[in-house]
Design a protein around this motif. Structure first.
Motif, short mmCIF file in Angstrom:
data_model
loop_
_atom_site.label_atom_id
_atom_site.label_comp_id
_atom_site.label_asym_id
_atom_site.label_seq_id
_atom_site.Cartn_x
_atom_site.Cartn_y
_atom_site.Cartn_z
N GLY A 185 0.80 -1.22 0.00
CA GLY A 185 0.00 0.00 0.00
C GLY A 185 0.83 1.26 0.00
O GLY A 185 0.28 2.36 -0.01
N THR A 186 2.17 1.13 0.01
CA THR A 186 3.06 2.28 -0.07
C THR A 186 3.80 2.24 -1.41
O THR A 186 3.86 1.20 -2.08
N SER A 187 4.41 3.36 -1.77
CA SER A 187 5.18 3.37 -3.02
C SER A 187 6.39 2.45 -2.91
O SER A 187 6.78 1.80 -3.89
N LEU A 188 7.01 2.35 -1.72
CA LEU A 188 8.12 1.42 -1.54
C LEU A 188 7.64 -0.02 -1.69
O LEU A 188 8.36 -0.87 -2.24
N GLY A 189 6.44 -0.30 -1.23
CA GLY A 189 5.86 -1.61 -1.44
C GLY A 189 5.71 -1.95 -2.91
O GLY A 189 5.94 -3.09 -3.34
N LEU A 190 5.32 -0.96 -3.72
CA LEU A 190 5.24 -1.16 -5.16
C LEU A 190 6.61 -1.44 -5.75
O LEU A 190 6.76 -2.28 -6.64
N ASP A 191 7.63 -0.71 -5.28
CA ASP A 191 8.99 -0.95 -5.78
C ASP A 191 9.43 -2.39 -5.51
O ASP A 191 10.15 -2.99 -6.30
N LEU A 192 8.99 -2.93 -4.36
CA LEU A 192 9.40 -4.27 -3.94
C LEU A 192 8.47 -5.37 -4.46
O LEU A 192 8.70 -6.55 -4.20
N SER A 193 7.44 -5.01 -5.19
CA SER A 193 6.42 -5.98 -5.59
C SER A 193 6.93 -7.11 -6.48
O SER A 193 6.31 -8.18 -6.50
N PRO A 194 8.05 -6.95 -7.22
CA PRO A 194 8.53 -8.10 -7.98
C PRO A 194 9.04 -9.25 -7.12
O PRO A 194 9.29 -10.34 -7.64
N ILE A 195 9.21 -9.05 -5.81
CA ILE A 195 9.62 -10.15 -4.94
C ILE A 195 8.48 -11.16 -4.85
O ILE A 195 7.39 -10.83 -4.39
N SER A 196 8.73 -12.38 -5.28
CA SER A 196 7.69 -13.40 -5.27
C SER A 196 7.75 -14.29 -4.04
O SER A 196 6.73 -14.83 -3.60
N GLU A 197 8.96 -14.42 -3.46
CA GLU A 197 9.09 -15.33 -2.32
C GLU A 197 10.40 -15.05 -1.60
O GLU A 197 11.42 -14.72 -2.22
N VAL A 198 10.35 -15.16 -0.27
CA VAL A 198 11.56 -15.17 0.55
C VAL A 198 11.66 -16.55 1.19
O VAL A 198 10.73 -17.00 1.86
N ARG A 199 12.78 -17.23 0.97
CA ARG A 199 12.94 -18.60 1.45
C ARG A 199 14.11 -18.68 2.43
O ARG A 199 15.16 -18.10 2.22
N ALA A 200 13.88 -19.43 3.52
CA ALA A 200 14.97 -19.77 4.43
C ALA A 200 15.58 -21.07 3.95
O ALA A 200 14.89 -22.09 3.79
N MET A 201 16.88 -21.03 3.70
CA MET A 201 17.58 -22.23 3.25
C MET A 201 18.34 -22.81 4.45
O MET A 201 18.07 -22.46 5.60
N THR A 202 19.29 -23.64 4.24
CA THR A 202 19.98 -24.29 5.35
C THR A 202 20.77 -23.27 6.18
O THR A 202 21.37 -22.35 5.63
N GLY A 203 20.75 -23.46 7.50
CA GLY A 203 21.58 -22.63 8.38
C GLY A 203 21.25 -21.16 8.29
O GLY A 203 20.12 -20.75 8.51
N ARG A 204 22.25 -20.37 7.90
CA ARG A 204 22.10 -18.92 7.86
C ARG A 204 22.06 -18.42 6.41
O ARG A 204 22.78 -17.49 6.04
N ASP A 254 17.58 3.58 -8.63
CA ASP A 254 17.71 4.29 -9.91
C ASP A 254 17.04 3.50 -11.03
O ASP A 254 17.69 2.93 -11.91
N SER A 255 15.72 3.50 -11.00
CA SER A 255 14.93 2.83 -12.03
C SER A 255 13.77 3.73 -12.44
O SER A 255 13.17 4.40 -11.59
N PRO A 256 13.43 3.74 -13.73
CA PRO A 256 12.23 4.48 -14.14
C PRO A 256 10.99 4.04 -13.39
O PRO A 256 10.07 4.83 -13.17
N ARG A 257 10.98 2.78 -12.93
CA ARG A 257 9.81 2.27 -12.23
C ARG A 257 9.55 3.04 -10.93
O ARG A 257 8.40 3.23 -10.54
N TRP A 258 10.63 3.48 -10.25
CA TRP A 258 10.42 4.25 -9.02
C TRP A 258 9.64 5.52 -9.32
O TRP A 258 8.68 5.86 -8.62
N PHE A 259 10.02 6.25 -10.36
CA PHE A 259 9.35 7.50 -10.69
C PHE A 259 7.88 7.28 -11.02
O PHE A 259 7.00 8.03 -10.57
N LEU A 260 7.60 6.25 -11.79
CA LEU A 260 6.23 5.98 -12.20
C LEU A 260 5.39 5.47 -11.04
O LEU A 260 4.19 5.77 -10.95
N ASN A 261 6.00 4.71 -10.14
CA ASN A 261 5.26 4.18 -9.00
C ASN A 261 4.74 5.28 -8.07
O ASN A 261 3.77 5.05 -7.33
N GLN A 262 5.37 6.45 -8.06
CA GLN A 262 4.95 7.50 -7.15
C GLN A 262 3.55 8.04 -7.48
O GLN A 262 2.93 8.72 -6.65
#
Length: 493
Positions: free
Chosen positions: A123-142, A401-409
């Motif tokens: 719901g924020t412009s930063l959230g739109l910038d991050l929207s291409p993230i499809s998944e965060v996965r925990a792998m082995t250990g750290r 530094d992406s055109p997408r940031w400007f347009l997302n605002q």
């Protein structure tokens, strides 16, 4: 496979060697920093942070990566990482450390914290910038993996934003600890072993506390001029006229060549502003070079574009709007559109309200805008930042530094002024799987669509300034206008 890594010991040693500290005028061993803004913003919870809140969050809650004084991405909770060839997977190796409550820093605990941040930013412009993230996965250990729907070349820069600082039980891992001292926040560097780093003999001899306060610009500048503050941060155009370099005896105004938005957003689709062609008349009328002339800023580059044309890999080269029209010709076109509207509305000139933050610099800027609009028959009135105005000053720093940031605002989901659903759809298509050329073409089409809708009247790059005493190090101007506090704590070895 592209590989990007850094050994944290080398990083820490380099940081200690490269940053010499600040000799406070009172010789109390403390660096005094003042941030222009409201004191309430320093401690505000959540993810919609004021500048002061960003700096404190960034100092006390590291993300996977962080920013150094020059605005470059550096290791933080992750000491190294790799990026797959297709640019759609980032794999981070976490350092050996603990959360503030003593529990181990694991891939699963970091994944949970990062997922929570991503949810809260929806719901924020930063959230739109991050929207291409499809998944965060925990792998082995750290080990943590971030998967993307499409490549995001600026992802590391986004992950370094203060809002992406990771916390557990509302506490971060440093690199600084915070204690409140009346109106001030006193920040001290945590020992390396508290951060899961190798100990360096004599590390505490090279650091000093940073005392941070937030206050209005006149008070901040008075603190600096009196010697009570070593550095003043977050200066904007509305307060720039207060920082008279001729009156400063022990410091210098430092200007960031910042990337971002600086112009007028159209808030109301009514009256004269109901038609895109008439909204374009405002942009045609603006004499952009004259806007900041009274501030004597060298190197400021005006633009008629939404996406900064100096951006690396900018869309459509550096082509500006109306390249074949002089200012006089543009104003003649705008005047004709105003005349048609007046003839259809009883002969009265259109009158628009413009909301800006308080401060003498806003008055100076408004007078320049008013002169431009008046030249084509449009009357204007300056109102406060909370007024229900026709137009509103946008003064915002880019996150990456992406055109997408400007347009997302200007995305319609943000519900901030007029927008273009067609442009939003093109931006969304651009983060779907596809080749780089196709994505660039879609973003170019999106900018053209938004320019045609004239929901924003661009001026140029945002203005950010700081006051920095001559013997203060650990500060550097940068294109992000964001100046982290930990480097200021580093003193001479």
């Amino acid at each position: 496979m592209p590989f990007r890594s850094s050994i944290i010991l080398t990083f820490l040693a380099t940081l200690l060697l490269s940053l010499s500290g600040c000799d406070n005028s009172r010789d109390d061993g403390v660096v005094d920093a003042v941030i222009i803004g409201s004191p309430d913003g320093m401690y505000a919870p959540g993810y919609r942070l004021a500048a002061s809140g960003q700096l404190l969050r960034g100092a006390t809650a590291e993300g996977l990566v962080g920013l150094n004084a020059a605005g470059e991405v550096v290791p933080a909770l992750a000491d190294r990482w790799i990026v797959t060839d297709d640019g759609q997977s980032y794999i981070f190796r976490l350092r050996n450390g603990e959360w503030a409550n003593g529990t181990p820093l694991t891939g699963e605990s970091v994944r949970a914290s990062l997922d929570r941040n991503l949810r809260e930013l929806q719901g924020t412009s930063l959230g739109l910038d991050l929207s291409p993230i499809s998944e965060v996965r925990a792998m082995t250990g750290r080990v943590v993996e971030i998967r993307l729907e499409a490549p995001v070349p600026g992802l590391l820069q986004l992950l370094a934003q203060p809002e992406l600082g990771l916390q557990r039980d509302a506490e971060g891992t440093g690199p600084m600890a915070l204690e409140r001292d009346e109106a001030a926040a006193v920040l001290t560097m945590l020992p390396p072993d508290r951060r899961g780093l190798p100990m360096i003999e004599g590390w505490d001899k090279t650091i000093r506390p940073v005392r941070v306060q937030a206050m209005a610009a006149p008070a901040a500048i008075e603190q600096f001029d009196s010697g009570a503050a070593d550095i003043v941060l977050n200066g904007r155009v509305n307060s720039l006229s207060l920082a008279d370099t001729g009156a400063l005896s022990r410091g210098t105004v430092r200007l960031d060549a910042a990337l971002g938005l600086f112009g007028l957003r159209v808030n109301k689709s009514r009256g004269f502003l109901a038609d895109a062609g008439r909204r374009e008349a405002l942009s045609l009328a603006i004499d952009r070079p004259s806007l900041v002339a009274p501030f004597n800023i060298g190197g400021w580059v005006p633009t008629t574009r939404i996406v900064d044309p100096t951006l690396s890999g900018s869309l459509d080269s550096s082509q500006e709007r109306w390249p074949d029209l002089s200012l006089e010709q543009r104003r003649a076109t705008a005047s004709a559109r105003v005349a048609l509207w007046k003839a259809a509305n009883g002969g009265d000139a259109p009158r628009l309200t413009i909301a800006m933050p308080t401060g003498p610099g806003s008055g100076i800027l408004f007078r320049q805008i008013r002169a431009s609009l008046s030249s084509v028959g449009i009357a204007s009135e300056l109102v406060g930042p909370d007024a229900d105005a026709d137009l509103e000053l946008v003064d915002r720093l880019a996150r990456f530094d992406s055109p997408r940031w400007f347009l997302n605002q200007f995305n319609c989901s943000l519900k901030q002024g007029l927008c273009s659903a067609d442009a939003d759809a093109l931006v969304l298509d651009a983060i779907s799987p596809g080749g780089p050329g196709e994505r660039a073409d879609l973003l170019l089409q999106a900018e053209r669509e938004m320019l045609a809708s004239n929901v924003y009247i661009p001026f140029g790059a945002p203005i950010r300034w700081s006051l920095v005493r001559g013997d203060v190090e650990g500060f550097a101007t940068n294109r992000w206008g964001l100046h982290p506090l930990p480097p200021l704590a580093m003193g001479p070895i």
